[in-house]
Design an enzyme around this catalytic site. Structure first.
Site: not given
Ligand SMILES: *Cc1c(COP(=O)(O)O)cnc(C)c1O
Length: 405
Positions: A138, A223, A252
């Protein structure tokens, strides 16, 4: 039901399926709904609220900065961006950062950096660069992030997608080795797959991936939007394996649960592929976001939230294992990043979350079977004990219902 819930249902796009609770206030690990009912927040906005709601130092920093200077765009310099980025680079061991707002934007930034690096440094032929991702990943909801996804619902109806992405099995180093070729620009990976269901790869996977990438002149981009900043019990999840990636994506919790703050960080020779006009964001790196981000980092360090995450995460997992319920198929996690997999023959994760909500515990299912437990990192043992008792009651209730034959 509450009128704000009705208004949201009428006027807000139905791109989420929220639990039917309308929140009005938050403090630390707790939130209150419009009727004044108190809940323990075990979701913390998908880890954006790691510092707890309304952390007094963060509120103060943001209030002071809001009254002083908020947005100037990157057409000018500000007196807060430099100190913020210097600190985040110091803490992550990266050389430079490119500030954005949301996680998905930082992922896009990483993809653009990797592609341009492939053409200008590695020597890949025009438009031939490939980026390898993982099954179950994701990385957000933009078209490029969705192009990397293998979740049918994320793609259905949104094509066509940009080419140049392929996926390999998560946790399988041989699959990665087989997929790398001279056009490979980068391997983008989550240290633990959060949205994928709190999936932890085999020990050594990141180290092996780092070695493979180094040997093949491929960028390792991690990520850590969700796993970073203390969530898994270390400052970065990469730190569990002593891996320093070529590129790092944060978001986040970087905004302290107050503002969207994200960034792509990298080695200088990677970040140097960007020249003025290549990429940007009106709000990225704004003074208010930088003030929030800097204070969020200082709190993480000074309150040693990573250590609390490690200790409380171990405690939570240990207490959950004591439940020993036939309704629970698996419990897994690192730090305060925990997934409880529900036995699908017995009930759904959604039903468990709804029952927990009734008892004052907020969580959210990921996929059909996993209940995610990722509270603010400031949580203590007493709150965990209370949470585990609520989970015990809910799974015991489910266990009373005879299995359908
Ligand atoms: C939440 C998340 C995203 C996307 O972040 P947004 O602020 O919602 O665009 C990308 N990668 C990971 C691993 C995430 O948990």
């Amino acid at each position: 039901m509450d009128s704000s819930l009705d208004l949201e249902t009428q006027y807000c796009a139905h791109n989420y399926h929220p639990l039917p609770v309308v929140l009005a206030r938050g403090e630390g690990v707790f939130v209150w709904d419009v009727a004044g009912k108190k809940y323990l927040d075990m979701m913390s906005a998908y880890s954006a609220v790691s510092h707890g709601h309304a952390h007094p130092r963060l509120v103060k920093a943001v209030q002071e900065q809001a009254a002083r200077l908020t947005i100037v765009s990157r057409a000018f310099h500000s007196d807060t961006l430099g100190p913020f980025l210097a600190r985040v680079c110091e803490l992550t061991g990266q050389d430079m950062a490119l500030p954005m707002n949301t996680g998905a934007e930082a992922v896009e930034t990483a993809i653009k950096a990797a592609r341009k690096w492939a053409y200008t440094v590695k020597g890949v032929a025009e438009n031939q660069a490939e980026i390898i991702g993982c099954d179950g990943n994701f990385h957000g909801r933009t078209i490029a992030a969705v192009a990397m996804s293998d979740e049918p619902q994320y793609q259905q109806g949104f094509g066509p997608f940009p080419p140049g992405f392929l996926n390999v099995e998560y946790g399988n180093i041989d699959a990665l080795a087989a997929a790398i070729n001279p056009n490979t620009a980068a391997f983008i990976v989550e240290p633990i797959q959060g949205e994928g269901g709190i999936v932890i790869p085999p020990r050594g996977y990141l180290q092996d991936a780092a070695r493979l990438c180094r040997e093949n002149n491929v960028l390792l981009i991690v990520d850590e939007i969700q796993t970073g900043l203390g969530r898994t019990g270390k400052f970065l999840a990469c730190d569990h394996e002593g891996v320093k990636p070529d590129g790092l994506i944060l978001g986040k919790a970087l905004g302290g649960g107050i503002l969207p703050v994200s960034m792509f960080l990298a080695r200088r020779d990677v970040m140097d592929v960007f020249t003025p006009g290549d990429h940007g964001s009106t709000f990225g790196g704004n003074p208010l976001a930088a003030a929030a981000g800097l204070e969020a980092l200082e709190i993480l360090v000074e309150e040693d939230l990573a250590a609390n995450s490690a200790e409380m995460g171990d405690y939570l997992i240990e207490r959950l294992r004591e439940l020993d319920s036939p309704v629970i198929r698996d419990i897994r996690g690192k730090g305060l990043f925990v997934g409880v997999e529900i036995e699908p023959a017995r009930t759904s994760a959604r039903t468990v979350c709804e029952a927990l909500m009734e008892r004052g515990l907020l969580s959210k299912e990921t996929h059909a079977t996993v209940v995610r437990l990722a509270p603010p990192l400031v949580i203590g043992k007493a709150e965990i004990d209370w949470a585990v008792e609520q989970i015990r009651s809910v799974v015991d209730d489910v266990d009373q219902v005879p299995l359908a034959s």
